[in-house]
Design a protein around this motif. Structure first.
Motif, PDB file in Angstrom:
ATOM      1  N   ALA A  49       0.822  -1.212   0.000  1.00 34.03           N
ATOM      2  CA  ALA A  49       0.000   0.000   0.000  1.00 34.03           C
ATOM      3  C   ALA A  49       0.856   1.262   0.000  1.00 34.03           C
ATOM      4  O   ALA A  49       0.511   2.243  -0.665  1.00 34.03           O
ATOM      5  N   LYS A  50       1.969   1.256   0.703  1.00 35.38           N
ATOM      6  CA  LYS A  50       2.813   2.453   0.782  1.00 35.38           C
ATOM      7  C   LYS A  50       3.406   2.798  -0.587  1.00 35.38           C
ATOM      8  O   LYS A  50       3.382   3.956  -1.001  1.00 35.38           O
ATOM      9  N   ASP A  53       0.595   3.984  -2.862  1.00 36.56           N
ATOM     10  CA  ASP A  53       0.196   5.351  -2.519  1.00 36.56           C
ATOM     11  C   ASP A  53       1.211   6.374  -3.017  1.00 36.56           C
ATOM     12  O   ASP A  53       0.839   7.459  -3.461  1.00 36.56           O
ATOM     13  N   LYS A  57       0.364   9.383  -5.500  1.00 36.36           N
ATOM     14  CA  LYS A  57       0.677  10.747  -5.054  1.00 36.36           C
ATOM     15  C   LYS A  57       1.473  11.472  -6.148  1.00 36.36           C
ATOM     16  O   LYS A  57       1.207  12.629  -6.459  1.00 36.36           O
TER      17      LYS A  57
END
Length: 71
Positions: A49-50, A53, A57
């Motif tokens: 997920a990081k 993301d 972004k």
């Protein structure tokens, strides 16, 4: 309200993009975070997920910059 300053990652090399089969439409400033996301997925883990993301972004700020250029 102050605008958030985003530091784009270093550009990925053509060889890295070819090795990880980055689609042509994503071969921009955000290719490096996408490659990191692909590497995470290749490990077979579900804890990406990081990195996902971070890619989105980067895409968000790229879109904001493009829209600001057309005002």
């Amino acid at each position: 309200m102050t605008a958030e300053k985003y530091e784009y990652p270093a550009l990925a090399s053509q060889e890295d993009m070819d090795a990880h089969d980055v689609p042509f439409v994503h071969r921009d400033h955000c290719a490096a975070p996408l490659i990191e996301y692909y590497k995470c997925l290749d490990k077979g883990t579900s804890f990406c997920a990081k990195t996902k993301d971070e890619f989105f972004k980067c895409q968000y700020f790229t879109l904001k910059d493009r829209l600001a250029a057309h005002k």
